[in-house]
Design a protein around this motif. Structure first.
Motif, PDB file in Angstrom:
ATOM      1  N   ILE A 109      -2.230   7.970   8.045  1.00 56.06           N
ATOM      2  CA  ILE A 109      -2.311   7.921   6.494  1.00 56.06           C
ATOM      3  C   ILE A 109      -3.571   8.583   6.238  1.00 56.06           C
ATOM      4  O   ILE A 109      -4.719   8.153   6.438  1.00 56.06           O
ATOM      5  CB  ILE A 109      -2.275   6.251   6.430  1.00 56.06           C
ATOM      6  CG1 ILE A 109      -1.018   5.779   6.865  1.00 56.06           C
ATOM      7  CG2 ILE A 109      -2.194   6.353   4.872  1.00 56.06           C
ATOM      8  CD1 ILE A 109       0.427   6.376   6.587  1.00 56.06           C
ATOM      9  N   GLU A 154      -4.143   5.285   1.007  1.00 54.71           N
ATOM     10  CA  GLU A 154      -4.397   4.083   1.381  1.00 54.71           C
ATOM     11  C   GLU A 154      -5.788   3.455   1.147  1.00 54.71           C
ATOM     12  O   GLU A 154      -6.491   4.117   0.982  1.00 54.71           O
ATOM     13  CB  GLU A 154      -4.165   4.036   3.063  1.00 54.71           C
ATOM     14  CG  GLU A 154      -4.544   2.769   3.632  1.00 54.71           C
ATOM     15  CD  GLU A 154      -4.672   2.783   5.233  1.00 54.71           C
ATOM     16  OE1 GLU A 154      -4.747   1.813   5.975  1.00 54.71           O
ATOM     17  OE2 GLU A 154      -4.526   4.271   5.835  1.00 54.71           O
ATOM     18  N   TYR A 200      -1.040   0.162  -0.114  1.00 54.62           N
ATOM     19  CA  TYR A 200      -0.635   1.492  -0.148  1.00 54.62           C
ATOM     20  C   TYR A 200      -0.245   1.978  -1.581  1.00 54.62           C
ATOM     21  O   TYR A 200       0.515   1.082  -2.379  1.00 54.62           O
ATOM     22  CB  TYR A 200       0.570   1.818   0.740  1.00 54.62           C
ATOM     23  CG  TYR A 200      -0.106   1.768   2.221  1.00 54.62           C
ATOM     24  CD1 TYR A 200      -0.558   2.842   2.987  1.00 54.62           C
ATOM     25  CD2 TYR A 200       0.068   0.607   2.921  1.00 54.62           C
ATOM     26  CE1 TYR A 200      -0.933   2.592   4.138  1.00 54.62           C
ATOM     27  CE2 TYR A 200       0.041   0.311   4.169  1.00 54.62           C
ATOM     28  CZ  TYR A 200      -0.749   1.412   4.902  1.00 54.62           C
ATOM     29  OH  TYR A 200      -1.185   1.012   6.124  1.00 54.62           O
ATOM     30  N   CYS A 222       2.302   1.724   6.436  1.00 56.30           N
ATOM     31  CA  CYS A 222       3.066   2.796   5.711  1.00 56.30           C
ATOM     32  C   CYS A 222       2.692   4.180   6.636  1.00 56.30           C
ATOM     33  O   CYS A 222       1.739   4.571   6.576  1.00 56.30           O
ATOM     34  CB  CYS A 222       2.903   3.127   4.239  1.00 56.30           C
ATOM     35  SG  CYS A 222       3.772   4.605   3.865  1.00 56.30           S
TER      36      CYS A 222
END
Length: 218
Positions: A21, A43, A53, A74
């Motif tokens: 991320i 993030e 997120y 995520c």
């Protein structure tokens, strides 16, 4: 003569790399995309906020906030039709759209490791409650309903499938060793992009791979 023991290695041809991320997108990722085509996933690593997120437009406007009471991870760094997330009240990985609507459950490519499938050849593997595998397209639409015991990712419009399968341990047997599994299938074949079985029988994964002229794995 076809062999009597057939294997479909379901880890092959997923070409899976767990996404990190990030809070930026490289210029290569954005080639050919207009600003309305994608969102950036950012993030918050401070752990001080309710939302971890965020789905942002390329200009920085917030479209969606993922509440930590509902989500714990995520995997996507950009969102076009969907993002892949972990939900606190559900096992496995799930695809959600920009409005947080759940679209389908995403196939996990490696036993015991967080490795959700990703788009290959415009398709991503999905699963149902019974572990059967199907496919959704890059628009987030389910195009092949889950019905296969084993299936590779798509490559050049075809995916290798298996029937009468069981998971077998190929490495390693020690209690403290990392376990690696293969899917052993009595029948192996392949499907087209509509999910139609084009061939199935007493073949090995390698035989079908060779027939399809897929590149060999190292």
């Amino acid at each position: 003569m076809p062999h009597q023991h057939k294997y479909v290695d379901v880890r092959r041809y997923n070409m899976k790399t767990l996404l990190v991320i990030i809070t930026f997108i490289s210029s290569a990722t954005l080639v050919g995309q207009s600003q309305k085509d994608f969102l950036v996933v950012q993030e918050d690593t401070s752990f001080n906020h309710k939302f971890k997120y965020f789905f942002l437009t390329p200009s920085g406007d917030t479209v969606t906030r993922l509440d930590t009471s509902n989500y714990y991870v995520c995997f996507s760094d950009t969102v076009q039709a969907f993002a892949i997330v972990g939900l606190k009240n559900k096992k496995g990985w799930w695809a959600i759209d920009r409005n947080e609507k759940i679209l389908f459950q995403v196939y996990n490519t490696s036993v015991g490791e967080p490795s959700p499938d990703e788009l290959q050849d415009g398709m991503i593997r999905i699963v149902d409650n019974y572990g059967k595998i199907g496919f959704a397209n890059q628009s987030g639409q389910i195009v092949i309903k889950p019905k296969f015991e084993a299936a590779s990712s798509f490559y050049k419009g075809k995916a290798i499938i298996g029937r009468q399968c069981k998971q077998v341990l190929w490495c390693c047997k020690g209690d403290n060793e990392d376990k690696h599994y293969l899917m052993q299938c009595q029948q192996t074949g392949y499907i087209d992009g509509n999910g139609q079985i084009k061939k199935i029988g007493n073949y090995t994964f390698d035989q079908i791979q060779k027939e399809l002229k897929w590149p060999l794995n190292d």
